[in-house]
Design a protein around this motif. Sequence first.
Motif, mmCIF file in Angstrom:
data_model
loop_
_atom_site.group_PDB
_atom_site.id
_atom_site.type_symbol
_atom_site.label_atom_id
_atom_site.label_comp_id
_atom_site.label_asym_id
_atom_site.label_seq_id
_atom_site.Cartn_x
_atom_site.Cartn_y
_atom_site.Cartn_z
ATOM 1 N N VAL A 117 0.834 -1.201 0.000
ATOM 2 C CA VAL A 117 0.000 0.000 0.000
ATOM 3 C C VAL A 117 0.874 1.257 0.000
ATOM 4 C CG1 VAL A 117 -1.612 1.370 1.371
ATOM 5 C CG2 VAL A 117 -2.004 -1.081 1.075
ATOM 6 N N VAL A 118 1.934 1.258 0.823
ATOM 7 C CA VAL A 118 2.804 2.429 0.926
ATOM 8 C C VAL A 118 3.584 2.662 -0.371
ATOM 9 C CG1 VAL A 118 4.810 3.399 2.102
ATOM 10 C CG2 VAL A 118 3.029 2.260 3.431
ATOM 11 N N VAL A 119 4.218 1.603 -0.882
ATOM 12 C CA VAL A 119 5.054 1.736 -2.078
ATOM 13 C C VAL A 119 4.232 2.144 -3.293
ATOM 14 C CG1 VAL A 119 6.499 0.486 -3.723
ATOM 15 C CG2 VAL A 119 6.835 0.154 -1.267
ATOM 16 N N ASN A 120 3.161 1.391 -3.559
ATOM 17 C CA ASN A 120 2.338 1.695 -4.731
ATOM 18 C C ASN A 120 1.541 2.981 -4.559
ATOM 19 O OD1 ASN A 120 2.491 -0.730 -6.754
ATOM 20 N ND2 ASN A 120 2.366 -1.661 -4.723
ATOM 21 N N GLY A 121 1.187 3.288 -3.314
ATOM 22 C CA GLY A 121 0.468 4.535 -3.054
ATOM 23 C C GLY A 121 1.321 5.745 -3.377
#
Length: 296
Positions: A126-130
Amino acid sequence: MGHNHAHDHNSTGNIRFAFFLNLGFTILEIIGGIYTNSIAIVSDAVHDLGDTLSLGSSWYLQHKSEKKSDQKFSYGYRRLSLLGAFINGVVLILGSAYVIYEAVKRLQNPEPSDAQGMIIFALIGVVVNGYAAYKLTHGTSMNEKVMSWHMIEDVLGWAAILIAAIVLYFYENQYIDPVLSLLITAYILFNAFKRLRETVYLFLQGIPLDVDLEQIKSGLLNLDHVCSLHHTHIWSQDGQHHVFSTHVILENVETLEQMSSVKKKILESLDAYDFEHLTIEIEVNQQDCSVRILEK
């Protein structure tokens, strides 16, 4: 007419950043999927691999699209950005079809997974792709807009995995993950088709949606000495940079000073639209194209 090329360079930089970020995370994802025995993570890894290839092609085509005009392409290479958007739209649809296929298989044959490991990888996902989606969503090119949906799809996919993993941690139910994946993919497909349709529309030289042709015509016809217009065309190179051309017939014009004054007013009327290429041919008193051309 001055052009701001900073947006073009930002577009390339954003896509390049998303490419390397997605490539590194895809490798981590494959390892994580095998480690947690999660078919959802492995499926998403395969999907992300396709995204990585799409981002790579987008990076290349976006970079090429910034080349200036030459002997082969007099308008420059900006339409390569549209080509990248088209390719990525197709890949996004095919990738979504694969996710649906895997989700249906999982519904038919559910398997237990390491819920705790899934939660950890889902949070990272979620963090990386967000962050990648955030960078691309703020872009202005059609290429970036299409690629942002790749990243948003990944964020939503990881959010679904996170929710499913949390539920699985407290309550064993193998059907939640594939059901959420199907719902999210349906949402992504809707937007993917919408973007692809817009890209094809621009490829076919449709009038850009942010330009009102009738309003432009009305504004020009309201100018003094403008009798009529014909051969009026608007199309877009890449969804951002538009091209305009028209033939303007003047009446009651007797001197070069009058003609020059009308030309100036025409240009002022069109300045608000910030056309990349602007060509106006002036015809006087219904004569057959008495050829006075303005280029901007």
